[in-house]
Write an enzyme that holds these catalytic residues in place. Sequence first.
Site, PDB file in Angstrom:
ATOM      1  N   GLY A  66     107.993-103.380  -3.425  1.00 28.78           N
ATOM      2  CA  GLY A  66     106.762-102.605  -3.519  1.00 28.78           C
ATOM      3  C   GLY A  66     105.997-104.043  -3.920  1.00 28.78           C
ATOM      4  O   GLY A  66     105.985-105.026  -3.309  1.00 28.78           O
ATOM      5  N   CYS A  67     105.168-103.551  -3.244  1.00 28.37           N
ATOM      6  CA  CYS A  67     103.579-104.509  -3.158  1.00 28.37           C
ATOM      7  C   CYS A  67     103.437-104.855  -4.177  1.00 28.37           C
ATOM      8  O   CYS A  67     103.353-106.154  -4.901  1.00 28.37           O
ATOM      9  CB  CYS A  67     102.666-104.067  -2.179  1.00 28.37           C
ATOM     10  SG  CYS A  67     101.496-103.002  -2.747  1.00 28.37           S
ATOM     11  N   TYR A  68     102.867-103.900  -4.835  1.00 28.22           N
ATOM     12  CA  TYR A  68     102.406-104.994  -6.474  1.00 28.22           C
ATOM     13  C   TYR A  68     103.562-105.663  -6.952  1.00 28.22           C
ATOM     14  O   TYR A  68     104.079-106.606  -7.897  1.00 28.22           O
ATOM     15  CB  TYR A  68     102.182-103.539  -8.264  1.00 28.22           C
ATOM     16  CG  TYR A  68     100.704-103.712  -7.048  1.00 28.22           C
ATOM     17  CD1 TYR A  68      99.650-104.151  -7.719  1.00 28.22           C
ATOM     18  CD2 TYR A  68     100.757-102.068  -7.127  1.00 28.22           C
ATOM     19  CE1 TYR A  68      98.295-103.250  -7.187  1.00 28.22           C
ATOM     20  CE2 TYR A  68      99.424-100.810  -7.130  1.00 28.22           C
ATOM     21  CZ  TYR A  68      98.232-101.821  -6.554  1.00 28.22           C
ATOM     22  OH  TYR A  68      97.183-101.197  -6.919  1.00 28.22           O
TER      23      TYR A  68
END
EC number: 1.2.1.38
Length: 345
Positions: free
Chosen positions: A150-152
Amino acid sequence: MTDRYRIAVLGASGYTGADLVRLALTHPRIEIVALAANAKAGQTMAQIWPHFAPYPNLPVLVKADSIDFAQIDAVFGCLPHAASAELLSTITGPRIIDLSADFRLKDAATYAAWYGGAHPAPALLAQAVYGLTEFARDALPAARIAACPGCYPTAVLLALLPLVAAHAISADNITVNALSGVSGAGRSLKEANLFPEVAEAVHPYGIGHHRHMPEMEQELSLRAGRDVRISFTPHLVPMNRGELVTCIVETQHGADYLREVLADAYTREPFVHLLPAGVAPATRMVRGSNHVVLNVFADRVPGRAIVIAAIDNLVKGSSGQAIQNFNLMFGLPETMGLEQAPLFP
């Protein structure tokens, strides 16, 4: 061209799918042969995304079940969780680069607890490599499935994994505050994402229970050799793309030593950059690119330091990292198709 790999993009009508197509268009070894978006089947990319008007030869969008996957070398899954694994589990032959959450967690029970339902294809979890590229190079060439982070987690793990692995920070007290552009919430219509709701405002969400938390803890725990739990609070900010994470950590070594650890880890990396001492990362430094910028600062509280990282959530946090993983899976130069400099201003 026989020297090109034929790809299909599932979910081409979403933000990550569109950015995947944008990057793949200039990749010298990729041929886009199929684009799927069930709800928009029959439309062209230019009808959905005006910026693709100069590319009339892109395939027309189709329903995924009409694609002949026997003619495909790699499938990029840009679908929501659950829907992604359900569809990808029916595909045999091509290698899979999945951008959803479905193959990131190693444990099906953990997935069920955080995503509200049983995993659609638990038998495939063992075939998936967690595709944080800088830490997965040895496993990706033989991988059947690359599970893109995921981006985070991409930003947080790049900031913290070398420090945790070197035991340079405490694994017992990590606090992360994160900021993301609205594109991170997807393209579907949601009241909370309307312009009057997000403009001139910042708000936290997923407080204390965001779905990216177990993913970050899984990877940090593997590097630490023990269970790691973090405090994580994401915030939506009124910008289209970009992501910045501020990690507050405890250390007995000081900020300068943490910088040395990160410098040693990333000095030869093409996309991860430790900034000069005192320079704060900002999303404008990486916008539209696959680059990451990070730095370490001393906290005024003794025994604490602040690690900050910035990425473009749609590129390094999603589609760019997916192509980076594709390159390694197919024995290509890792930077191929990803050489774009950040867009500024």
